[in-house]
Motif scaffolding. Structure first.
Motif, PDB file in Angstrom:
ATOM      1  N   THR A  51      12.433  68.062  41.143  1.00  0.00           N
ATOM      2  CA  THR A  51      13.827  67.705  41.420  1.00  0.00           C
ATOM      3  C   THR A  51      13.919  66.710  42.570  1.00  0.00           C
ATOM      4  O   THR A  51      14.678  65.748  42.517  1.00  0.00           O
ATOM      5  CB  THR A  51      14.638  68.971  41.755  1.00  0.00           C
ATOM      6  OG1 THR A  51      14.615  69.853  40.629  1.00  0.00           O
ATOM      7  CG2 THR A  51      16.085  68.619  42.069  1.00  0.00           C
ATOM      8  N   THR A 102      19.317  67.792  38.104  1.00  0.00           N
ATOM      9  CA  THR A 102      20.589  68.229  38.664  1.00  0.00           C
ATOM     10  C   THR A 102      21.712  67.239  38.365  1.00  0.00           C
ATOM     11  O   THR A 102      22.883  67.615  38.359  1.00  0.00           O
ATOM     12  CB  THR A 102      20.471  68.439  40.183  1.00  0.00           C
ATOM     13  OG1 THR A 102      20.044  67.215  40.795  1.00  0.00           O
ATOM     14  CG2 THR A 102      19.466  69.522  40.486  1.00  0.00           C
ATOM     15  N   ALA A 162      24.264  72.601  41.000  1.00  0.00           N
ATOM     16  CA  ALA A 162      23.750  71.231  41.114  1.00  0.00           C
ATOM     17  C   ALA A 162      23.965  70.693  42.526  1.00  0.00           C
ATOM     18  O   ALA A 162      23.087  70.038  43.104  1.00  0.00           O
ATOM     19  CB  ALA A 162      24.440  70.331  40.089  1.00  0.00           C
ATOM     20  N   ARG A 178      21.462  72.367  44.931  1.00  0.00           N
ATOM     21  CA  ARG A 178      20.078  71.914  44.775  1.00  0.00           C
ATOM     22  C   ARG A 178      19.897  70.449  45.173  1.00  0.00           C
ATOM     23  O   ARG A 178      18.791  70.035  45.508  1.00  0.00           O
ATOM     24  CB  ARG A 178      19.627  72.097  43.320  1.00  0.00           C
ATOM     25  CG  ARG A 178      19.454  73.541  42.909  1.00  0.00           C
ATOM     26  CD  ARG A 178      18.956  73.648  41.481  1.00  0.00           C
ATOM     27  NE  ARG A 178      17.640  73.028  41.312  1.00  0.00           N
ATOM     28  CZ  ARG A 178      16.996  72.986  40.154  1.00  0.00           C
ATOM     29  NH1 ARG A 178      17.557  73.509  39.075  1.00  0.00           N
ATOM     30  NH2 ARG A 178      15.811  72.408  40.073  1.00  0.00           N
ATOM     31  N   ASN A 179      20.981  69.693  45.147  1.00  0.00           N
ATOM     32  CA  ASN A 179      20.857  68.265  45.439  1.00  0.00           C
ATOM     33  C   ASN A 179      22.079  67.779  46.204  1.00  0.00           C
ATOM     34  O   ASN A 179      22.822  66.929  45.731  1.00  0.00           O
ATOM     35  CB  ASN A 179      20.704  67.495  44.125  1.00  0.00           C
ATOM     36  CG  ASN A 179      20.229  66.067  44.366  1.00  0.00           C
ATOM     37  OD1 ASN A 179      19.663  65.750  45.392  1.00  0.00           O
ATOM     38  ND2 ASN A 179      20.487  65.215  43.397  1.00  0.00           N
TER      39      ASN A 179
END
Length: 550
Positions: free
Chosen positions: A271, A416, A442, A445-446
């Protein structure tokens, strides 16, 4: 046989350009100009400051090309009358006449002939070689036609290649070796799900003619103690040896946790590095290449798409659209470019705000066609499937769109960018709970990669009835030039009783997006699938002072 036009010549586009360049220069009498620096600049798009000591691209590609030529002449080129070789230690090609195998004929009395040595050299040497060079020249000329004619250029441009090395075993035990090997394989598996990069393992690099040297190297180490483990991972730019990204991971030495740790670490690495706006994207987006070759120009078109998405500027969209259209004409099998082109066409449909719904139907048709082309080329290309999902959604094929979205997230749950967009489609189709959960995941995570996460979370909070939180999220978003951002802000502020902010948003919309204001009900209707949600949102816009026709 024309080598560069032959499908049996197992060489990349870069290697074909290399061969064409050195052949043409030699035939033109400029063999003395063929140096590493000139090849790097004229073939590979390097700058005038190119240094062969620090950048081995020419030497590496020459090795690949030599292997490709050897393989060709051992297979389908075995009967070619002229051999083209590039001796080691230089890059000037050598043309050698290869006599045909004699055909057995009935023996006849030999008639002695006296031919001076010079005549032999004149007839067999220059004459035959010039004829051969003419054939080679025709091959080079044909290659220019092939490379310059879009419909004749199958394939895709070269995209970033990442070499994943074996992780170092700092402990030296078999258990550590097994963990390091398992982690490396899991990283390769997770990275490979991102189709905009090519993942390479050391076992298949070597000097293979069909594989370009990777620009990035992923390396790491594993250290196990009695109670815990530590993993260090770093991404290196091979051009200068710089470390672009590094991270450490710790955990307890329990079997269940070790197995889960391999998956979690690989997921985080993939990721962080390979997704849109990730480390590799940022590295390439900041890289300036003078006189870029066609494949690099096509690849950078995809990078320009993501830069365009933040301001959503019509003029920028037009430039990116043209660039992508040229890319797919040049590389008709470039699935990612087809997918991004479809997304541009979808933006033409949803951001031009025409009063007549039929006026934008053509853009949506183009979007569907380009998306289907992308998926046809590569059924697991995430950008192509993302484009198909959006085009289907705006074509009111909601169930089909969501079905594509679910399948795509299953293909690569580490993307993501797609996770957030699929979550948005789920939410605005009426499944606010599941859709907003995906958007929040999402974003977590980012964080910071896309300003649309915050705008989407503001919309989620609005439909959840938490207008204070909706205002908080909309203030965090930096998508200030996106007109839909201002619609969300106007609705959230109006319901939250923030009259000054709501009036500011209304004034911005009236001044900057008069066509949107005139067609606001239709624009809301093509985005929100449920009639109840449309009426609720339109009611809030009316509270903000917008005049909305019933």
């Amino acid at each position: 046989m024309l080598i560069v036009a032959s499908t049996d010549f197992d060489a990349t586009g870069r290697e074909r350009r290399f061969l064409t360049h050195v052949v043409e220069e030699t035939l033109a009498g400029r063999g003395d100009r063929i140096k590493a620096c000139s090849i790097a600049v004229e073939v590979f798009g390097r700058g005038e400051s190119f240094d062969a000591q620090t950048d081995p691209i020419v030497r590496i590609e020459a090795g690949h090309l030599r292997r490709a030529l050897e393989r060709y002449y051992l297979t389908s080129g075995h009967s070619d009358p002229i051999l083209i070789t590039i001796p080691k230690g230089g890059y000037v090609p050598v043309f050698t006449f290869r006599p045909r195998q004699p055909v057995e004929e009935p023996q006849a009395p030999l008639v002695p002939q006296v031919i001076p040595d010079s005549s032999v050299r004149r007839i067999v040497g220059p004459g035959v070689v010039l004829a051969g060079l003419f054939v080679a020249f025709l091959g080079a000329a044909a290659s220019l036609l092939v490379w310059g004619w879009p419909s004749s250029r199958p394939g895709v441009p070269e995209v970033p290649r990442v070499l994943v090395e074996q992780f170092d075993n700092l402990t030296g035990t078999q258990a550590a070796a097994a963990f390091a090997n398992g982690l490396k394989q899991e990283v390769v598996s997770q990275l490979s799900k991102f189709k905009d990069i090519v993942v390479i393992e050391p076992a298949v690099t070597g000097d293979e003619p069909s594989i370009s040297p990777p620009r990035f190297v992923l390396a790491g180490s594993v250290n196990l103690s009695v109670d815990e483990f530590r993993v260090r991972v770093r991404l290196i730019n091979r051009a200068d040896g710089s470390v672009l990204w590094a991270n450490s991971y710790d955990g307890a030495m329990k079997v269940a946790e070790l197995v889960k740790a391999q998956t979690d670490i690989a997921s985080n690495v993939a990721t962080s590095l390979a997704q849109t706006y990730g480390v590799i994207f940022q590295s390439d987006a900041n890289l300036h290449v003078e006189n870029p070759p066609d494949d690099w120009a096509a690849y950078t078109c995809t990078l320009s798409f993501y830069s365009y998405r933040f301001p959503v500027d019509p003029e920028t969209r037009s430039a990116v659209r043209t660039c992508l259209e040229k890319s797919v004409a040049r590389f008709p099998n470039y699935a990612t470019a087809w997918g991004l082109l479809s997304l541009i066409y979808t933006d033409d449909y949803r951001f031009d705000f025409p009063a007549d719904s039929a006026a934008s139907a053509a853009a949506l048709e183009r979007a569907l066609a380009a998306a289907r082309r992308a998926v046809e080329i590569d059924p697991v290309n995430i950008r192509g499937r993302q484009a198909e999902m959006l085009a289907l959604y705006f074509n009111k094929e909601i169930e089909a769109a969501l079905r594509v979205g679910k399948q795509t997230l299953d293909i690569n749950p580490n993307d993501t960018e797609f996770m957030g967009i699929y979550g948005e489609r789920l939410a605005v189709s009426g499944n606010w709970h599941d859709g907003c959960s995906l958007i929040a995941a999402a974003h977590q995570r980012n964080p910071g990669s896309s300003p649309y996460y915050e705008a989407d979370l503001a919309l989620c909070s609005y439909f959840g009835g938490d207008y204070r939180q909706a205002a908080m999220w909309i203030k965090k978003s930096s998508a200030l030039s996106n007109p839909i951002y201002h619609l969300i802000a106007a609705a959230a502020y109006a319901e939250g009783g923030n009259k000054i902010e709501a009036e500011r948003e209304r004034a911005w919309l009236v001044q900057n997006q008069p066509n949107l204001v005139k067609t606001v009900r239709r624009q809301v209707s093509i985005r929100l699938a449920r009639a109840h949600d449309v009426e609720l949102f339109v009611g809030s816009l009316k509270k903000a002072g917008l005049e909305v026709a019933d």
